[in-house]
Design an enzyme around this catalytic site. Sequence first.
Site, short mmCIF file in Angstrom:
data_model
loop_
_atom_site.label_atom_id
_atom_site.label_comp_id
_atom_site.label_asym_id
_atom_site.label_seq_id
_atom_site.Cartn_x
_atom_site.Cartn_y
_atom_site.Cartn_z
N CYS B 29 0.84 -1.20 0.00
CA CYS B 29 0.00 0.00 0.00
C CYS B 29 0.88 1.25 0.00
O CYS B 29 1.51 1.57 1.02
CB CYS B 29 -0.89 -0.05 1.25
SG CYS B 29 -1.64 1.53 1.67
N CYS B 32 0.61 3.72 2.79
CA CYS B 32 1.20 3.18 4.02
C CYS B 32 2.70 3.50 4.05
O CYS B 32 3.25 3.88 5.08
CB CYS B 32 1.02 1.67 4.07
SG CYS B 32 -0.68 1.13 4.18
#
Lengths: 92, 105
Positions: B29, B32
């Site tokens: 991600c 992230c």
Amino acid sequence: MAKPEELKTEYEKYALEKDISLNPNEKIVNAIIGGLLNNEDKYGEKYCPCRKVTGDKEEDKKIICPCIYHLDEINSMGHCHCNLFVKKTAIF
Amino acid sequence: MKIISDQEFEEVVVKNTKPVVVDFFTNWCPPCKMLSPVIEKLAEEYKDKIEFVKMDLDQCPKTGNEFEVDRIPTVFFINNGQPKSSFIGFKDEAEIKTWLEENLK
């Protein structure tokens, strides 16, 4: 399985049709496309790399990119949750 | 920052005498990855007041389900084992600092 460049072209075309843009930040786009292809490899579908895959195929259809949430998110936040698509005027 | 498992959650988070910030992430991600250095910096700055830990959602289905995490990154502020507040998606240092200070009150 699609190659990164092919997928990027596909999403660029899609963005044009929807009057949105791919994120101008190449690094983010390439990372997300890598995540999509990783999920396609793992689960058989291009699930968004920033959403939880429940394992329920019907439920998870919603998060196959472009997911069902992205247009609303772009309108409200200026970008979809994972930052692949952005509002046409948004600059990162 | 320590990455904890479902099995460690009780000991490290629920029983912690300090507030705990839990950062749910996954390896694929991008937001992230963008958030991680910001959280790491704040973890150092607030280390006397708050414990910061990370949980890989792919490896922690039990806790992820308990906290109904459906998007990542999702960050929780947990006090006395109870979630007090959370945010989803990338935020910059100033925004997170404001969020931390509000929750420390």
